[in-house]
Design an enzyme around this catalytic site. Sequence first.
Site, PDB file in Angstrom:
ATOM      1  N   ARG A   1       0.817  -1.216   0.000  1.00 34.17           N
ATOM      2  CA  ARG A   1       0.000   0.000   0.000  1.00 34.17           C
ATOM      3  C   ARG A   1       0.847   1.261   0.000  1.00 34.17           C
ATOM      4  O   ARG A   1       0.429   2.302   0.510  1.00 34.17           O
ATOM      5  CB  ARG A   1      -0.972   0.012   1.184  1.00 34.17           C
ATOM      6  CG  ARG A   1      -2.021  -1.091   1.117  1.00 34.17           C
ATOM      7  CD  ARG A   1      -2.984  -0.991   2.288  1.00 34.17           C
ATOM      8  NE  ARG A   1      -3.879  -2.138   2.343  1.00 34.17           N
ATOM      9  CZ  ARG A   1      -4.535  -2.531   3.422  1.00 34.17           C
ATOM     10  NH1 ARG A   1      -4.384  -1.867   4.557  1.00 34.17           N
ATOM     11  NH2 ARG A   1      -5.337  -3.577   3.385  1.00 34.17           N
TER      12      ARG A   1
ATOM     13  N   ARG B   1      -3.436   6.142  -0.158  1.00 36.30           N
ATOM     14  CA  ARG B   1      -4.032   7.286   0.526  1.00 36.30           C
ATOM     15  C   ARG B   1      -3.076   8.077   1.393  1.00 36.30           C
ATOM     16  O   ARG B   1      -3.393   9.194   1.790  1.00 36.30           O
ATOM     17  CB  ARG B   1      -5.211   6.805   1.378  1.00 36.30           C
ATOM     18  CG  ARG B   1      -6.389   6.316   0.551  1.00 36.30           C
ATOM     19  CD  ARG B   1      -7.425   5.614   1.415  1.00 36.30           C
ATOM     20  NE  ARG B   1      -6.913   4.368   1.954  1.00 36.30           N
ATOM     21  CZ  ARG B   1      -7.583   3.615   2.835  1.00 36.30           C
ATOM     22  NH1 ARG B   1      -8.761   4.026   3.272  1.00 36.30           N
ATOM     23  NH2 ARG B   1      -7.071   2.476   3.260  1.00 36.30           N
TER      24      ARG B   1
ATOM     25  N   ARG C   1      -6.624  11.108  -7.745  1.00 34.81           N
ATOM     26  CA  ARG C   1      -7.861  10.329  -7.678  1.00 34.81           C
ATOM     27  C   ARG C   1      -9.111  11.188  -7.613  1.00 34.81           C
ATOM     28  O   ARG C   1     -10.231  10.646  -7.600  1.00 34.81           O
ATOM     29  CB  ARG C   1      -7.827   9.421  -6.450  1.00 34.81           C
ATOM     30  CG  ARG C   1      -7.112   8.097  -6.608  1.00 34.81           C
ATOM     31  CD  ARG C   1      -7.960   7.062  -7.329  1.00 34.81           C
ATOM     32  NE  ARG C   1      -9.325   7.005  -6.844  1.00 34.81           N
ATOM     33  CZ  ARG C   1      -9.729   6.361  -5.754  1.00 34.81           C
ATOM     34  NH1 ARG C   1      -8.855   5.703  -5.022  1.00 34.81           N
ATOM     35  NH2 ARG C   1     -11.009   6.376  -5.395  1.00 34.81           N
TER      36      ARG C   1
ATOM     37  N   ASP D   1      -6.376  -3.701  -7.495  1.00 39.03           N
ATOM     38  CA  ASP D   1      -7.091  -4.249  -6.347  1.00 39.03           C
ATOM     39  C   ASP D   1      -7.340  -5.722  -6.600  1.00 39.03           C
ATOM     40  O   ASP D   1      -7.459  -6.144  -7.758  1.00 39.03           O
ATOM     41  CB  ASP D   1      -8.420  -3.521  -6.126  1.00 39.03           C
ATOM     42  CG  ASP D   1      -9.068  -3.903  -4.807  1.00 39.03           C
ATOM     43  OD1 ASP D   1      -8.781  -3.237  -3.792  1.00 39.03           O
ATOM     44  OD2 ASP D   1      -9.843  -4.876  -4.779  1.00 39.03           O
TER      45      ASP D   1
ATOM     46  N   TYR E   1     -14.283 -13.376  -0.129  1.00 42.77           N
ATOM     47  CA  TYR E   1     -15.088 -12.216  -0.504  1.00 42.77           C
ATOM     48  C   TYR E   1     -16.344 -12.655  -1.257  1.00 42.77           C
ATOM     49  O   TYR E   1     -17.447 -12.120  -1.041  1.00 42.77           O
ATOM     50  CB  TYR E   1     -14.280 -11.264  -1.388  1.00 42.77           C
ATOM     51  CG  TYR E   1     -13.454 -10.263  -0.625  1.00 42.77           C
ATOM     52  CD1 TYR E   1     -14.045  -9.338   0.228  1.00 42.77           C
ATOM     53  CD2 TYR E   1     -12.071 -10.216  -0.767  1.00 42.77           C
ATOM     54  CE1 TYR E   1     -13.296  -8.412   0.921  1.00 42.77           C
ATOM     55  CE2 TYR E   1     -11.303  -9.289  -0.082  1.00 42.77           C
ATOM     56  CZ  TYR E   1     -11.920  -8.389   0.763  1.00 42.77           C
ATOM     57  OH  TYR E   1     -11.163  -7.470   1.458  1.00 42.77           O
TER      58      TYR E   1
END
Length: 383
Positions: free
Chosen positions: A67, A71, A80, A116, A191
């Site tokens: 990561r 962010r 973004r 992702d 998931y």
Amino acid sequence: MTSQDFRAAAPSDPAHRTEPTEQQSWDQRIAALSSDHPLKRDEIANSALIRALRGLDAPHTPVWFMRQAGRSLPEYREARVGTGMLEACLTPELAAEITVQPVRRHKVDAGIFFSDIVVPMKLAGVGVDIVAGRGPVLDEPVRTAADVAALPELPDAALDPIREAVSRTVELLGGTPLIGFAGAPFTIAAYAVEGGPSRDHLRPRTMMHADPQAWDALAQWAARTSGAFLRAQVEAGASAVQLFDSWAGSLSLADYLEHVQRHSADALAAVADLGVPRIHFGTGTGELLAAMRDAGADAVGVDYRIPLDTAVERVGKRTVVQGNIDPALLAAPWPVLRDHARDVLRRGQSALAHVVNLGHGVPPETDPEVLTKLVAFIHEETQ
């Protein structure tokens, strides 16, 4: 351990220490790659990351962060604006730019492809989106044999945006290797069965016992999908891959061996003939490390829950390890983080080779300057 200790142990010219027999073996291993693939270039093949993943001496201990593109970077947030997560992943120019941002800023030893783990599902035609504050959510959970049978296969042409994004990224990275990645079959299947994130993954764990045939079919589908995703990235220029099993820590070793390991092996086998180094990482997987290695990994990622030298005892001293700075310490005072990083480096010396990473991803609130300082410290401490 002091920086002088690391320097004293370092080779004087590590880029030229490969024995002819080892080099011949390496050339044979990557023979199936195209002649213009980055791994055929000396600057990539002899980069700190690739040498470490091959178990060779490196000019310094390589470091990258899960990561790292995300962010925590203001340039990422700016890029973004007005673009959803999956849209950003599937816009080649934007995905390439985001991948390269932390390499420019932090001087890490690798880029990790910005995407992702549900992107391959989306490309296959599964109804899935990433909901802010929650994560991946499916339109319809996959809970029966009929649901599994209805899953669409991933068309090869659907991966073209990924190939373009990787190609653009490799060009921007120059002499820095790119790591491709995919979600491991258990995490993808978890998931799918849950329909979204879960704390304990009860439904997929129940399914593998209550309907093992349906579970196997679902896990096989996930392995094919993730494997195709990995292969597209490597063929387009990724020089290593990492398989993420984010939720495997919810499994017992017995369940992992019986219901999961062979599917992860299938996903990793999708790029076996291409010869790129393969990393296998999971969270909460301290009891599974040897089994994850045996699924076909050149290196095993270790989270922050066990000491790195303990992990080495479990996987053996002939296995490369990756990890495992505690992400929580990124917000601690610098002397605390520095001493912790030194301890991780010390423990990593017991392995065949060590790639520094976090024990999980970069928290979004992390000060980017801390990461930049940490990379510089690791390079200086180990060169």
